[in-house]
Design an enzyme around this catalytic site. Structure first.
Site, PDB file in Angstrom:
ATOM      1  N   LYS A 133       0.820  -1.231   0.000  1.00 25.68           N
ATOM      2  CA  LYS A 133       0.000   0.000   0.000  1.00 25.68           C
ATOM      3  C   LYS A 133       0.847   1.271   0.000  1.00 25.68           C
ATOM      4  CE  LYS A 133      -4.207  -1.844   0.711  1.00 25.68           C
ATOM      5  NZ  LYS A 133      -5.238  -1.772  -0.312  1.00 25.68           N
TER       6      LYS A 133
ATOM      7  N   ALA B 277       4.775   3.247   4.003  1.00 20.40           N
ATOM      8  CA  ALA B 277       6.035   3.672   4.637  1.00 20.40           C
ATOM      9  C   ALA B 277       6.481   5.069   4.178  1.00 20.40           C
ATOM     10  CB  ALA B 277       7.134   2.635   4.417  1.00 20.40           C
TER      11      ALA B 277
ATOM     12  N   LEU C 151      18.397   2.632  20.010  1.00 16.36           N
ATOM     13  CA  LEU C 151      17.633   1.543  20.632  1.00 16.36           C
ATOM     14  C   LEU C 151      16.886   0.736  19.580  1.00 16.36           C
ATOM     15  CD1 LEU C 151      16.222   3.585  23.611  1.00 16.36           C
ATOM     16  CD2 LEU C 151      18.174   2.045  23.611  1.00 16.36           C
TER      17      LEU C 151
END
Length: 410
Positions: free
Chosen positions: A133, A136, A410
């Site tokens: 789709k 992103a 992280l």
């Protein structure tokens, strides 16, 4: 890609005044809507946790997938001064199901001689069934717009994939702790020249840490740790600049349930471990180290469903300020002792493997401490900031391997 390194550091596109930034959100495909997530709401943090634990980063064989706990996300997404608008989700309009997420947190970065405010972008995740789709790129454009609205025009992010153009690339190294389990889940294997029993012996760690004066970091240590951290990080070309509150958050806020006894070096809900070395006579903090917990789901294994992985976070030692310590081996020796104790604590706390990257001063002690090179590379990217490549997995321009990068993402 392939262009010569820039001669001067600086922004690529100039910052704009707020009124020149696009005011309305970017349009999403039909049937989807934007949603700002409230990380203080346990229900919404669970939605992010569920999305990431089923759809986020996997290894190439689809055997392991990162599993961020709710406590980890709270720690990672709520540093001092965080913006809730930077916790950005996409929902299906009809049933409000969360199907995509991206986040940013504010950081102050120093890249070589320049210090600037930036956003650290992370946890970009789209549901597996919706990857056609083109969500992103829209998520990236929208989080960029949200940062620009608050006057922030630079960002740092990492990815396993190569995009134009990494500012540095670091390799993952792994120190095996629970050998039988790691072999069982095919994370590692017994080399031809070794038996399982000998391998277990070779990787065995001591039962208790060795360093005198080592103890868990406490609130009273924040200013000394901050000062040591700030001085130590000057040595790397790219590093975060942290306030006292940020030091407190990064090293103390993820300690888990402090009311519960810390059994075997671990509390319920703990995500970060920070230890200091205190000189008993002067009461000065001479060293500290930290690591965090980021387990991976083991996909389709009959016996084990979780790989307990510890990741080396930040550390510092005042040995580095002694003349010649880098060249005469005393810095590496001290760091080997510090991280060696981190391995002992991690093993006692029930971790299966301890991971580190070729950044900061890690390259000097990885081999001594029996870390093995992994398959994974992590590429570091700066958005809207140009600088020559930084030494990561390889030395560059007279800077030793690792010493270009002082940022742990992280």
């Amino acid at each position: 890609m392939g262009e010569d390194a820039p001669l001067d550091d600086g922004y690529i596109e100039p910052s704009k005044p707020r009124e020149e930034v696009r005011q309305e959100p970017y349009p999403l495909p039909k049937d989807f809507e934007w949603s700002v997530l409230d990380i203080n709401d346990p229900k919404q943090i669970k939605e992010v946790y569920d999305l990431l634990s089923l759809n986020y980063v996997e290894d190439d064989d689809a055997s392991f997938r990162f599993q961020y706990s709710a406590e980890f996300l709270e720690w990672a997404l709520k540093p001092p001064g965080y913006y809730k608008e930077w916790h950005l989700g996409v929902r299906v309009s009809s049933n409000k199901k969360l199907v995509a997420f991206i986040s940013g947190v504010p950081v102050t970065l120093r890249v070589r001689g320049n210090v600037f405010r930036a956003s650290e972008i992370n946890y970009l995740c789209v549901h597996k069934k919706l990857r056609s789709k083109r969500l992103a790129p829209v998520l990236i454009k929208e989080i960029t717009r949200q940062c620009n609205l608050l006057g922030i025009f630079q960002a740092i992010y990492t990815a396993g994939v190569v995009l134009p153009t990494p500012v540095s690339t670091c390799r993952y190294f792994h120190r095996s702790l629970n050998i039988p389990k790691l072999i069982d889940v095919k994370f590692t294997f017994v080399p031809r020249s070794m038996t399982l029993a000998r391998m277990i012996r070779v990787f065995k760690t001591a039962a208790v840490p060795h360093l005198g004066g080592l103890r868990e970091m406490e609130e009273k240590d924040v200013s000394q740790v901050a000062e040591l951290f700030t001085r130590y990080m000057q040595r790397f070309d790219m590093a975060p600049v942290m306030t006292l509150d940020e030091v407190r958050h990064q090293f103390l806020s993820g300690r888990g349930d402090l009311e519960s006894p810390s059994e075997k070096y671990r509390r319920p809900g703990q995500v970060v471990w920070t230890y200091v070395v205190e000189n008993p006579e002067t009461r000065r903090i001479t060293d500290f180290f930290s690591f965090y917990s980021l387990p991976s789901t083991i996909i389709n294994h009959p016996k084990h469903n979780l790989l307990e992985a510890a990741y080396l976070f930040y550390y510092a030692t005042d040995v580095v300020f002694d003349a010649g310590s880098e060249h005469n081996g005393t810095l590496n020796k001290r760091l080997s002792s510090l991280v060696g104790d981190a391995l002992i604590i991690a093993n006692q706390a029930g971790f299966d493997v301890f991971n580190a990257l070729t950044l900061m001063d890690n390259v000097g002690f990885l081999e001594d401490l029996k870390f093995g090179a992994g398959d994974g590379l992590l590429n570091f990217y700066l958005y809207n900031w140009r600088t020559a490549p930084l030494a990561g997995v390889k030395a560059i321009g007279g800077v030793d391997a690792g010493k270009g990068v002082g940022v742990v993402m992280l």
